[in-house]
Design an enzyme around this catalytic site. Structure first.
Site, mmCIF file in Angstrom:
data_model
loop_
_atom_site.group_PDB
_atom_site.id
_atom_site.type_symbol
_atom_site.label_atom_id
_atom_site.label_comp_id
_atom_site.label_asym_id
_atom_site.label_seq_id
_atom_site.Cartn_x
_atom_site.Cartn_y
_atom_site.Cartn_z
ATOM 1 C CE LYS A 118 4.623 31.918 129.777
ATOM 2 N NZ LYS A 118 5.902 32.578 129.932
ATOM 3 C CE LYS A 200 0.000 36.600 125.060
ATOM 4 N NZ LYS A 200 0.896 36.792 126.201
ATOM 5 C CE LYS A 203 8.029 35.535 124.301
ATOM 6 N NZ LYS A 203 8.813 36.695 124.631
#
Ligand code: TYM
Length: 334
Positions: A118, A200, A203
């Protein structure tokens, strides 16, 4: 602990309302939650405080938090059987998180894979909140003395850190926290992106991601375009055929068939047949959930009743643990 032997085993899990729910979060987490609700005492949270570790649009965050609750219920989580609530409605999460942060090493947090990923994705906004995110998650779980945490594979590392923090606290101050275990499904624990089957489904990658509330035509389009390989065999081989293996996993999770049954059913048939068949299976899986979620969204008072009552029950349970922790570390009683 005597008390833990008498009570039903407890479950805690949560999902961030930082985007729409995805097929990954449904197959990796929520579907399992539904199976657990009859056997365990379950708390399912909408973790809005985690969501703000990256910048959110306030109106959208508010709308998504309530929509997520509607979708939890539509997926089959019974409000009579489960405690469902919004994280920021229970201030004990933030309070315990601060305390646990003082029992967590900088080095431990630096090693978290999700933080590394992130902070690359949001390189212009790497906040302290993003760094200490796993401590808040540990607080979520430890506050309720949860035994099991049903999550997808990507959250295993966070649950392990939670155990380490809990164990450290227990060894300094005597048994305080139940040490939780990750509960990861056999099928669907790691749904991969349709655009890049080596990463993965997430969203933050709308093209490779199927959302729970996607229209049937969008679902079909995404599956027809799914990246596969240049052979034509519908065969599970994660190493050499990650795209087809991912589609097989999704197909089996959606239909309840085994991989062998699915391989036999599509033997000799090309991807032009297989890919739309996976799309159709997912459309059928999601259709009743979408109908129910849309219906529930028209009854805001009902949803408000669920999250308010959920928070009240959660606050009561959370307070018991927090008070014990505060006493043990030497805070003066309020
Ligand atoms: P989040 O919001 O990213 O994801 C929610 C849940 O969905 C699972 N999941 C997947 N499973 C399989 N394949 C995928 N592609 C996929 N994408 C998501 C995740 O593993 C997760 O179970 N940190 C958590 C939220 C959280 C939490 C908690 C979870 C906060 N506090 C306490 C459990 C207990 C998260 O970011 O999940």
């Amino acid at each position: 602990m005597e008390q833990t032997q008498e009570r039903k085993k407890r479950i805690f899990s949560g999902i961030q309302p930082s985007g729409e729910l995805t097929l990954g979060s449904y197959l990796g987490a929520i579907r399992n939650w539904v199976l657990l609700q009859d056997t365990y005492e379950c708390l399912y949270c909408i973790v809005d405080m985690h969501a703000i570790t990256v910048r959110q649009d306030p109106a959208l965050l508010r709308r998504r938090s309530v929509a997520q609750l509607a979708q939890y219920v539509a997926c089959g989580l019974d409000p009579q059987k489960n405690i469902m609530f919004i994280q920021s409605h229970v201030p004990q999460h933030a309070e315990l998180s601060w305390i646990l942060g003082c029992y967590t090493q900088f080095g431990e947090l630096s090693r978290m894979t999700q933080f590394k990923a992130k902070s690359q994705q949001h390189a212009d906004n790497i906040t302290a909140g993003l760094f200490t995110y796993p401590v808040l998650m540990a607080a979520d779980i430890l506050l309720y003395q949860a035994d099991l945490v049903p999550v997808g594979e990507d959250q295993r590392q966070h649950v392990e850190l939670c155990r380490d923090i809990g164990q450290r606290f227990n060894s300094v101050y005597s048994d305080t926290f139940v040490l939780p275990e990750a509960f990861i499904p056999k099928m669907g624990a790691r749904v991969m992106s349709l655009g890049d089957p080596t990463s993965k489904m997430s969203k933050s990658d709308p093209d490779g991601c199927v959302f729970l509330m996607d229209k049937p035509e969008d679902i079909m389009r995404k599956f027809k375009r799914a990246v596969t390989d240049c052979e034509a065999a519908v065969k599970f081989d994660r190493e050499n055929k990650p795209g087809i293996s991912n589609l097989l996993t999704i197909y089996c999770a959606a239909t309840g068939k085994t991989v062998e049954e699915a391989q036999t059913a599509f033997e000799g048939q090309g991807y032009g047949i297989f890919k739309p068949a996976v799309g159709e299976a997912v459309v059928e899986l999601l259709r009743p959930i979408q109908e129910e979620a849309n219906h529930l969204m028209s009854d805001k008072a009902y949803l408000e009743g669920i999250y308010k009552e959920g928070a009240e029950r959660a606050r009561y349970m959370a307070n018991k643990t927090l008070t014990k922790v505060q006493r043990k570390i030497g805070f003066v009683a309020r």
